[in-house]
Design an enzyme around this catalytic site. Structure first.
Site, PDB file in Angstrom:
ATOM      1  N   GLY A  84       0.817  -1.213   0.000  1.00 27.63           N
ATOM      2  CA  GLY A  84       0.000   0.000   0.000  1.00 27.63           C
ATOM      3  C   GLY A  84       0.843   1.252   0.000  1.00 27.63           C
ATOM      4  N   ASN A  85       0.191   2.378   0.197  1.00 31.06           N
ATOM      5  CA  ASN A  85       0.899   3.653   0.265  1.00 31.06           C
ATOM      6  C   ASN A  85       0.238   4.521   1.336  1.00 31.06           C
ATOM      7  OD1 ASN A  85      -1.158   5.520  -1.040  1.00 31.06           O
ATOM      8  ND2 ASN A  85      -0.937   3.939  -2.608  1.00 31.06           N
TER       9      ASN A  85
END
Ligand code: CTP
Ligand code: CA
Length: 225
Positions: free
Chosen positions: A33-34
């Protein structure tokens, strides 16, 4: 330009905003993810609704409440985001891609939890490319006069990188943020510049995400005519 009273200059328009960050699953309990919070995209959705637009907000993993008067579509991965954006874009006057889309996803999804094995080094994770949603919707415009906006965070030669990206994506506007060690929180410097395919450059001073959103909609409204 300060806006004293919100004018309904987007009335009768349908706008699509993507927000948040995609998550690409590795197994049932893990993902790549980010750190995108979704706040900029939500600010864009709220301000467009306040200016009279019908708003579809496509939210990727944002832990934020649904804005009032906005249609929210929740998605997880880049592939799901693409499906939702393509569906909503068919009758949209403007599309703003504020979501942080993972460039790559794991090539394989393990249906069972990946276990560590005491006697072995971990397996490397093979990645494959995700679709480039912004380039796709900019390349085959489904509607004449549709205004398409991208976001980019750049380091080093920010404007040159931004110009090259604007051209590569084929969008109408690109909001470019400079990121890096020299940019500190609370800085009075310009925090973003909006590059136009028409050669225009609009600096946006450091300030709340609502202010940036208002400037983006000003530029979109000008181009919608
Ligand atoms: N974007 C997209 N689909 C992707 C990647 C990015 O639609 N697979 C959109 C983002 O929502 C953003 C814009 O493209 O509006 C720019 O994203 P960015 O990550 O800066 O562009 P990339 O082409 O992925 O370039 P980089 O190699 O710098 O990450
Ligand atoms: Ca990227």
């Amino acid at each position: 330009l300060a806006r004293g009273v919100t004018e309904p200059d987007l009335e009768g328009r349908h706008v699509v905003v993507s927000a948040g960050g995609t998550r690409e699953p590795l197994d049932p309990v893990r993902f790549l993810g980010n750190r995108s919070s979704g706040k900029q995209g939500y600010a864009l959705a709220r301000t467009a609704a306040a200016r009279g637009a019908r708003v579809t907000l496509i939210a990727a993993n944002a832990a934020l409440p649904d804005p009032a008067g906005v249609d929210v579509v929740r998605v997880g991965t880049a592939v799901e985001l693409r499906e939702a954006v393509l569906a909503a874009t068919a009758d949209a006057d403007a599309v703003v891609m504020a979501a942080a889309v993972a460039d790559f996803r794991p090539a394989a999804y393990a249906t069972g939890k990946i276990k560590k094995k005491d006697d072995r080094e971990p397996e490397p994770i093979t990645l494959v490319r995700n679709p480039d949603i912004l380039a796709e919707i900019s390349g085959d415009r489904v509607r004449a006069g549709q205004v398409i906006v991208g976001f980019a965070a750049e380091t080093d030669d920010v404007l040159a990188n931004g110009r090259a990206k604007l051209k590569r994506k084929g969008c109408d506007l690109l909001v470019v943020n400079e990121v890096g060690e020299r940019k500190t929180f609370g800085s009075e410097e310009n925090e973003a510049v909006v590059l136009g395919a028409d050669g225009s450059e609009t600096p946006i001073a450091h300030g709340p995400k609502e202010a940036l959103a208002e400037t983006v909609w000003d530029l979109v409204a000008e181009r919608l005519g």
